[in-house]
Write a protein that holds these residues in place. Sequence first.
Motif, PDB file in Angstrom:
ATOM      1  N   PRO A 280      -2.789   4.688 -16.648  1.00  0.00           N
ATOM      2  CA  PRO A 280      -4.450   4.912 -17.208  1.00  0.00           C
ATOM      3  C   PRO A 280      -5.145   4.405 -17.823  1.00  0.00           C
ATOM      4  O   PRO A 280      -4.808   2.724 -18.250  1.00  0.00           O
ATOM      5  CB  PRO A 280      -3.649   6.225 -18.096  1.00  0.00           C
ATOM      6  CG  PRO A 280      -2.393   5.938 -18.397  1.00  0.00           C
ATOM      7  CD  PRO A 280      -1.813   5.047 -16.861  1.00  0.00           C
ATOM      8  N   GLY A 281      -6.639   4.395 -17.535  1.00  0.00           N
ATOM      9  CA  GLY A 281      -7.225   3.226 -18.448  1.00  0.00           C
ATOM     10  C   GLY A 281      -8.032   3.991 -19.828  1.00  0.00           C
ATOM     11  O   GLY A 281      -7.019   4.202 -20.161  1.00  0.00           O
ATOM     12  N   LYS A 282      -8.890   3.449 -20.170  1.00  0.00           N
ATOM     13  CA  LYS A 282      -9.550   3.944 -21.521  1.00  0.00           C
ATOM     14  C   LYS A 282      -9.225   5.229 -21.296  1.00  0.00           C
ATOM     15  O   LYS A 282      -9.746   5.442 -21.752  1.00  0.00           O
ATOM     16  CB  LYS A 282     -11.260   3.390 -21.649  1.00  0.00           C
ATOM     17  CG  LYS A 282     -11.302   3.694 -22.788  1.00  0.00           C
ATOM     18  CD  LYS A 282     -13.385   2.702 -22.808  1.00  0.00           C
ATOM     19  CE  LYS A 282     -13.538   2.624 -23.750  1.00  0.00           C
ATOM     20  NZ  LYS A 282     -14.832   1.905 -24.112  1.00  0.00           N
ATOM     21  N   HIS A 283      -8.820   5.375 -23.277  1.00  0.00           N
ATOM     22  CA  HIS A 283      -8.415   6.744 -23.431  1.00  0.00           C
ATOM     23  C   HIS A 283      -7.860   7.672 -22.551  1.00  0.00           C
ATOM     24  O   HIS A 283      -7.951   9.224 -22.937  1.00  0.00           O
ATOM     25  CB  HIS A 283      -9.965   7.805 -23.588  1.00  0.00           C
ATOM     26  CG  HIS A 283     -10.929   6.763 -24.600  1.00  0.00           C
ATOM     27  ND1 HIS A 283     -10.426   6.195 -25.555  1.00  0.00           N
ATOM     28  CD2 HIS A 283     -12.530   6.462 -24.141  1.00  0.00           C
ATOM     29  CE1 HIS A 283     -11.475   5.464 -25.934  1.00  0.00           C
ATOM     30  NE2 HIS A 283     -13.048   5.322 -25.585  1.00  0.00           N
ATOM     31  N   ALA A 289     -13.398   2.142 -12.422  1.00  0.00           N
ATOM     32  CA  ALA A 289     -14.237   0.911 -11.753  1.00  0.00           C
ATOM     33  C   ALA A 289     -15.627   0.177 -12.392  1.00  0.00           C
ATOM     34  O   ALA A 289     -16.376   0.761 -12.678  1.00  0.00           O
ATOM     35  CB  ALA A 289     -14.181   0.983 -10.251  1.00  0.00           C
ATOM     36  N   TYR A 290     -15.063  -0.538 -13.344  1.00  0.00           N
ATOM     37  CA  TYR A 290     -15.653  -1.638 -14.687  1.00  0.00           C
ATOM     38  C   TYR A 290     -16.690  -2.695 -13.630  1.00  0.00           C
ATOM     39  O   TYR A 290     -15.782  -3.074 -12.944  1.00  0.00           O
ATOM     40  CB  TYR A 290     -15.445  -2.134 -15.534  1.00  0.00           C
ATOM     41  CG  TYR A 290     -15.202  -0.659 -16.176  1.00  0.00           C
ATOM     42  CD1 TYR A 290     -15.614   0.229 -16.820  1.00  0.00           C
ATOM     43  CD2 TYR A 290     -13.964  -0.540 -17.324  1.00  0.00           C
ATOM     44  CE1 TYR A 290     -15.491   1.457 -17.515  1.00  0.00           C
ATOM     45  CE2 TYR A 290     -13.312  -0.099 -18.084  1.00  0.00           C
ATOM     46  CZ  TYR A 290     -14.030   1.225 -18.025  1.00  0.00           C
ATOM     47  OH  TYR A 290     -13.305   2.060 -18.861  1.00  0.00           O
ATOM     48  N   GLU A 291     -18.114  -3.469 -13.635  1.00  0.00           N
ATOM     49  CA  GLU A 291     -18.033  -4.356 -13.083  1.00  0.00           C
ATOM     50  C   GLU A 291     -18.149  -5.146 -14.198  1.00  0.00           C
ATOM     51  O   GLU A 291     -18.098  -5.277 -15.298  1.00  0.00           O
ATOM     52  CB  GLU A 291     -19.889  -4.198 -12.969  1.00  0.00           C
ATOM     53  CG  GLU A 291     -20.561  -5.129 -12.619  1.00  0.00           C
ATOM     54  CD  GLU A 291     -20.100  -5.099 -10.809  1.00  0.00           C
ATOM     55  OE1 GLU A 291     -20.683  -5.957  -9.727  1.00  0.00           O
ATOM     56  OE2 GLU A 291     -20.106  -3.608 -10.426  1.00  0.00           O
ATOM     57  N   ILE A 318     -19.095  -2.546 -24.193  1.00  0.00           N
ATOM     58  CA  ILE A 318     -18.514  -3.111 -23.648  1.00  0.00           C
ATOM     59  C   ILE A 318     -16.666  -2.025 -23.024  1.00  0.00           C
ATOM     60  O   ILE A 318     -16.837  -2.050 -24.356  1.00  0.00           O
ATOM     61  CB  ILE A 318     -18.451  -4.105 -24.648  1.00  0.00           C
ATOM     62  CG1 ILE A 318     -18.980  -5.412 -24.889  1.00  0.00           C
ATOM     63  CG2 ILE A 318     -16.929  -5.555 -23.675  1.00  0.00           C
ATOM     64  CD1 ILE A 318     -19.850  -6.283 -23.236  1.00  0.00           C
ATOM     65  N   GLU A 319     -16.845  -2.029 -22.459  1.00  0.00           N
ATOM     66  CA  GLU A 319     -15.463  -1.326 -22.062  1.00  0.00           C
ATOM     67  C   GLU A 319     -14.254  -1.588 -22.680  1.00  0.00           C
ATOM     68  O   GLU A 319     -13.514  -1.292 -22.808  1.00  0.00           O
ATOM     69  CB  GLU A 319     -16.032  -0.247 -20.993  1.00  0.00           C
ATOM     70  CG  GLU A 319     -17.084   0.250 -20.633  1.00  0.00           C
ATOM     71  CD  GLU A 319     -17.550   1.392 -21.191  1.00  0.00           C
ATOM     72  OE1 GLU A 319     -15.982   1.617 -21.728  1.00  0.00           O
ATOM     73  OE2 GLU A 319     -17.971   1.668 -21.375  1.00  0.00           O
ATOM     74  N   ASP A 320     -13.927  -2.410 -21.780  1.00  0.00           N
ATOM     75  CA  ASP A 320     -13.034  -4.038 -22.168  1.00  0.00           C
ATOM     76  C   ASP A 320     -13.389  -5.358 -22.560  1.00  0.00           C
ATOM     77  O   ASP A 320     -14.846  -5.465 -21.924  1.00  0.00           O
ATOM     78  CB  ASP A 320     -12.111  -3.405 -21.305  1.00  0.00           C
ATOM     79  CG  ASP A 320     -10.611  -3.701 -21.125  1.00  0.00           C
ATOM     80  OD1 ASP A 320     -10.309  -4.207 -22.306  1.00  0.00           O
ATOM     81  OD2 ASP A 320      -9.424  -3.311 -20.870  1.00  0.00           O
ATOM     82  N   VAL A 338     -17.824  -3.794 -18.226  1.00  0.00           N
ATOM     83  CA  VAL A 338     -19.033  -3.069 -17.920  1.00  0.00           C
ATOM     84  C   VAL A 338     -18.841  -2.082 -17.225  1.00  0.00           C
ATOM     85  O   VAL A 338     -18.804  -1.935 -16.596  1.00  0.00           O
ATOM     86  CB  VAL A 338     -20.300  -3.429 -18.826  1.00  0.00           C
ATOM     87  CG1 VAL A 338     -20.040  -3.855 -20.053  1.00  0.00           C
ATOM     88  CG2 VAL A 338     -21.181  -4.235 -17.725  1.00  0.00           C
ATOM     89  N   GLU A 339     -19.756  -0.640 -18.020  1.00  0.00           N
ATOM     90  CA  GLU A 339     -19.879   0.556 -16.685  1.00  0.00           C
ATOM     91  C   GLU A 339     -21.073  -0.169 -15.528  1.00  0.00           C
ATOM     92  O   GLU A 339     -21.892  -1.075 -15.997  1.00  0.00           O
ATOM     93  CB  GLU A 339     -20.721   1.763 -16.652  1.00  0.00           C
ATOM     94  CG  GLU A 339     -20.218   2.541 -18.264  1.00  0.00           C
ATOM     95  CD  GLU A 339     -19.103   3.542 -16.929  1.00  0.00           C
ATOM     96  OE1 GLU A 339     -18.683   3.273 -15.963  1.00  0.00           O
ATOM     97  OE2 GLU A 339     -17.605   4.013 -18.073  1.00  0.00           O
TER      98      GLU A 339
END
Length: 359
Positions: A280-283, A289-291, A318-320, A338-339
């Motif tokens: 599982p990813g975020k949340h 699939a982040y850039e 910033i997602e991660d 990021v997206e």
Amino acid sequence: MRTALVIGTGLIGTSAALALAARGVRVHLSDHDPAQARTAAARGAGTDEEPEGRCDLVIVAVPPAHVAATLAEAIGAGRGRAYLDVASVKGGPRRELEALGCDLSGYLGTHPMAGRERSGPLAASADLFEGRPWVLTPTRDTDTEVLNIALELVALCRAVPVVMDADAHDRAVALVSHTPQLVSSMVAARLEDADETAVRLCGQGIRDVTRIAASDPRMWLDILSANPGPVADVLDGLAADLTATVRALRALDCAGAAEEAAAGLESVLRRGNAGRARVPGKHGAAPAAYETVTVLIGDQPGELARIFADAGRAGVNIEDVRIEHATGQQSGLIQLMVEPQAAAALTAALRERGWALRQ
């Protein structure tokens, strides 16, 4: 819930106590080492004084091998309305309690899926469980009031309740927690006698793989001793993959066998891709699939705050984030995930503000 007794003031017990105390619950602390209970109390986790009467909740946070005996003593003494343990295995302690003839209507086995490489009350934190799964293993014997108190505990710790069968839980943690600990330790053990020139080449990959190898061996021996069968089953499958992989690597040097060997290696790597994609990813959602935007960053105070502020000014979330430190250098590479549609805007904004980007 107004009162709670926490028996065992290590990382998990003290963290739960801190979370409850912060939300107005009067928490009493008990430990076989009184100095450890005093340390937890000094951190604001509660009081090391004995409760005057029954507590609403008794939380047993001792090593798995001692859970059943500690619970049986507390239940026999009538120390609470409800009894929970937070051990990382669930089937064994319940069977031990049944063998001791305990009334299990007031008991519920639980396991917060949270932890750190460090242990003890000084490593504890009130937000340790925030957003993390907290497994509950009720049975038909579990009193509804006990389940409700357990759910209240999980809510006060801001965790996410997950209901499972006890033995299914033990098989699951063997796969996602206990085996990774052993594998991490085994890889890290290769470094103990490695040549210094090899160790100096360590990068982010080896740091990622060996991070949890820094955990307390005594604590993990307790955990593994309580769940040996399921862990051995997972390792059997891993051993089969290792044997096949070693055979394929040896065959790469053999004329006529290299193509088949390469196919076998590719199969393992692709199965790894497929398995990693299920994490599982975020949340807790499906992994995105982040850039990745990679930036050279100096090892000076305020640099992280500055780059995050510059990303914020560009309107990019910033997602991660990951940081790869350069050996012997006062700099490193920060990877901002990021997206995909935001990557170009972030890249342009950071360049405009003088950041050195890397491919």
